[in-house]
Design an enzyme around this catalytic site. Structure first.
Site, PDB file in Angstrom:
ATOM      1  CG  ASP A  43      56.830  95.595  12.482  1.00 32.90           C
ATOM      2  OD1 ASP A  43      57.285  95.380  11.347  1.00 32.90           O
ATOM      3  OD2 ASP A  43      56.472  96.728  12.875  1.00 32.90           O
ATOM      4  CB  ILE A  44      58.401  98.864  16.623  1.00 33.48           C
ATOM      5  CG1 ILE A  44      58.426  99.564  17.945  1.00 33.48           C
ATOM      6  CG2 ILE A  44      58.339  99.853  15.486  1.00 33.48           C
ATOM      7  CD1 ILE A  44      59.687 100.399  18.168  1.00 33.48           C
ATOM      8  CD  GLN A  66      63.404  97.590   1.084  1.00 37.19           C
ATOM      9  OE1 GLN A  66      63.460  97.637  -0.140  1.00 37.19           O
ATOM     10  NE2 GLN A  66      64.321  96.988   1.820  1.00 37.19           N
ATOM     11  CG  HIS A  72      62.593  93.866   6.565  1.00 32.96           C
ATOM     12  ND1 HIS A  72      63.270  94.893   5.948  1.00 32.96           N
ATOM     13  CD2 HIS A  72      61.288  94.183   6.515  1.00 32.96           C
ATOM     14  CE1 HIS A  72      62.403  95.802   5.556  1.00 32.96           C
ATOM     15  NE2 HIS A  72      61.185  95.399   5.866  1.00 32.96           N
ATOM     16  CG  HIS A 100      56.913  92.309   6.889  1.00 31.93           C
ATOM     17  ND1 HIS A 100      56.641  93.319   7.783  1.00 31.93           N
ATOM     18  CD2 HIS A 100      57.606  92.895   5.878  1.00 31.93           C
ATOM     19  CE1 HIS A 100      57.143  94.456   7.330  1.00 31.93           C
ATOM     20  NE2 HIS A 100      57.736  94.231   6.172  1.00 31.93           N
TER      21      HIS A 100
HETATM   22  P1  AMP Z   1      59.067  97.537   5.316  1.00 28.05           P
HETATM   23  O1  AMP Z   1      57.927  98.462   5.006  1.00 28.05           O
HETATM   24  O2  AMP Z   1      58.923  96.198   4.659  1.00 28.05           O
HETATM   25  O3  AMP Z   1      60.416  98.186   5.063  1.00 28.05           O
HETATM   26  O4  AMP Z   1      58.935  97.228   6.857  1.00 28.05           O
HETATM   27  C1  AMP Z   1      59.701  97.815   7.857  1.00 28.05           C
HETATM   28  C2  AMP Z   1      59.085  97.379   9.147  1.00 28.05           C
HETATM   29  O5  AMP Z   1      59.989  97.646  10.185  1.00 28.05           O
HETATM   30  C3  AMP Z   1      57.771  98.105   9.497  1.00 28.05           C
HETATM   31  O6  AMP Z   1      56.734  97.153   9.677  1.00 28.05           O
HETATM   32  C4  AMP Z   1      58.105  98.834  10.783  1.00 28.05           C
HETATM   33  O7  AMP Z   1      57.026  98.880  11.684  1.00 28.05           O
HETATM   34  C5  AMP Z   1      59.263  98.006  11.312  1.00 28.05           C
HETATM   35  N1  AMP Z   1      60.175  98.721  12.195  1.00 28.05           N
HETATM   36  C6  AMP Z   1      60.741  99.928  12.005  1.00 28.05           C
HETATM   37  N2  AMP Z   1      61.549 100.241  13.037  1.00 28.05           N
HETATM   38  C7  AMP Z   1      61.482  99.191  13.903  1.00 28.05           C
HETATM   39  C8  AMP Z   1      62.095  98.898  15.160  1.00 28.05           C
HETATM   40  N3  AMP Z   1      62.932  99.753  15.750  1.00 28.05           N
HETATM   41  N4  AMP Z   1      61.803  97.728  15.757  1.00 28.05           N
HETATM   42  C9  AMP Z   1      60.949  96.856  15.178  1.00 28.05           C
HETATM   43  N5  AMP Z   1      60.358  97.061  13.991  1.00 28.05           N
HETATM   44  C10 AMP Z   1      60.608  98.216  13.360  1.00 28.05           C
END
Ligand code: AMP
Length: 146
Positions: free
Chosen positions: A37-38, A101, A107, A109
């Site tokens: 995760d970024i 979300q 996805h 986590h």
């Molecule tokens: P959610 O809140 O469950 O939709 O989580 C989305 C997750 O994606 C968050 O933890 C973000 O930090 C992560 N995220 C968003 N863009 C990227 C990216 N380009 N690479 C890796 N993780 C990302």
């Protein structure tokens, strides 16, 4: 976005799968892709996605795709545990914006947790693990356990 809606072919995880934006890959098989995760909630925070399902959330995902994703979650969680030695592992999955979300490609986590550390999800990265060099070094450590 609520629980209802259309899959956006240009969501950030679709772009990662298409190779249009970079990601720190941990693991990949025929059906799933795992990456760091970024905006990590903790050291080793990873995400697992289906490579073929166009499901935005758990209500839409094909049972077969969900099984493939969860099998990879189990595999990658084991490697993360071996690499960063957490006291616990938080597995989370959000459905719809009101549930937290933000990316509408299903996805899961994987968030390592430590005794006394924060347990909830924050809008921002926690700690100094989001630096690109740190993520790459960590990914090397985790991949070594796969
Ligand atoms: P959610 O809140 O469950 O939709 O989580 C989305 C997750 O994606 C968050 O933890 C973000 O930090 C992560 N995220 C968003 N863009 C990227 C990216 N380009 N690479 C890796 N993780 C990302």
């Amino acid at each position: 976005m609520s629980l209802d809606g259309r899959y956006d072919e240009s969501n950030v995880f679709a772009l990662i799968l298409q190779g249009k934006i970079p990601s720190t890959k941990l693991y990949e098989d025929e059906h799933t892709y795992a990456f760091l995760d970024i905006q990590p909630q903790s050291k080793g925070h990873a995400l697992v996605i289906s490579k073929w399902s166009k499901a935005r959330n758990i209500l839409e995902i094909e049972p077969e795709a969900l099984c493939q994703v969860m099998a990879s979650v189990r595999k990658v969680a084991g490697a993360i545990r071996a690499a960063v030695q957490p006291d616990g592992i938080h597995i989370a999955q959000f459905n719809g914006a009101p549930a937290g979300q933000t990316v509408f490609h299903l996805h899961v986590h994987i968030v390592p947790r430590w005794e006394g550390g924060p347990m909830g999800f924050s809008a921002h990265a926690q700690g100094d693990f989001a630096d690109a060099d740190a993520l790459n070094a960590l990914a090397d450590e985790i991949r070594a356990h796969l």
